[in-house]
Design an enzyme around this catalytic site. Structure first.
Site, mmCIF file in Angstrom:
data_model
loop_
_atom_site.group_PDB
_atom_site.id
_atom_site.type_symbol
_atom_site.label_atom_id
_atom_site.label_comp_id
_atom_site.label_asym_id
_atom_site.label_seq_id
_atom_site.Cartn_x
_atom_site.Cartn_y
_atom_site.Cartn_z
ATOM 1 C CE1 TYR A 84 -8.407 4.549 -5.775
ATOM 2 C CE2 TYR A 84 -6.105 4.396 -6.421
ATOM 3 C CZ TYR A 84 -7.077 4.395 -5.438
ATOM 4 O OH TYR A 84 -6.727 4.248 -4.113
ATOM 5 C CB CYS A 85 -11.763 9.154 -9.071
ATOM 6 S SG CYS A 85 -12.697 8.897 -10.584
ATOM 7 C CD GLN A 86 -16.033 5.351 -4.856
ATOM 8 O OE1 GLN A 86 -15.017 5.698 -4.264
ATOM 9 N NE2 GLN A 86 -16.614 4.192 -4.605
ATOM 10 C CG PHE A 113 -11.742 2.467 -4.694
ATOM 11 C CD1 PHE A 113 -10.557 1.786 -4.527
ATOM 12 C CD2 PHE A 113 -12.642 2.505 -3.643
ATOM 13 C CE1 PHE A 113 -10.260 1.146 -3.325
ATOM 14 C CE2 PHE A 113 -12.367 1.880 -2.437
ATOM 15 C CZ PHE A 113 -11.166 1.191 -2.284
#
Length: 123
Positions: A84-86, A113
């Protein structure tokens, strides 16, 4: 003018091709699906360290997408990788790199996120 139309059509075609090719190796999971499996997987936050420190999913390891190539030794190919990232674009880039390096079970958190409502750890 014709050239602009040709360029736009080509760019759209490339984007569509990439999208469908990515669907072959990257599963995009809802938060509920992500929660069901991430404890049995390698949970990787591909954001930069300062973003990770402001808050991350409990149990995640921080391997920024910018360092992923150099840090592949830290990941096992025989276990699922949950990324996951932003928002989802960096995790898709990370998945592409992992796929090229032979990783097969790759998933990402839909929406990243910023859409996560579960437990968060901050430093």
């Amino acid at each position: 003018m014709e050239y602009i139309v040709i360029i736009i059509v080509a760019l759209v075609a490339i984007s569509v091709f990439r999208y469908f090719r990515q669907k072959n190796y990257l599963k995009t999971l809802t938060e509920e699906q992500f929660r069901e499996g991430y404890r049995k997987a390698q949970l990787i936050d591909v954001r930069e360290p300062q973003e990770f420190e402001r808050g991350h999913i409990l149990g995640a390891r921080n391997i920024p997408v910018t360092q992923l190539k150099q840090r592949l030794i830290e990941l096992r190919k025989d276990k699922p990788v949950y990324l996951y990232c932003q928002s989802g674009s960096r995790s898709a880039r990370a998945a592409q790199l992992l796929h090229k390096k032979g990783y097969e079970d790759i998933s990402q958190l839909k929406g990243g996120f910023k859409k996560w409502t579960g437990k968060v750890k901050t430093k």
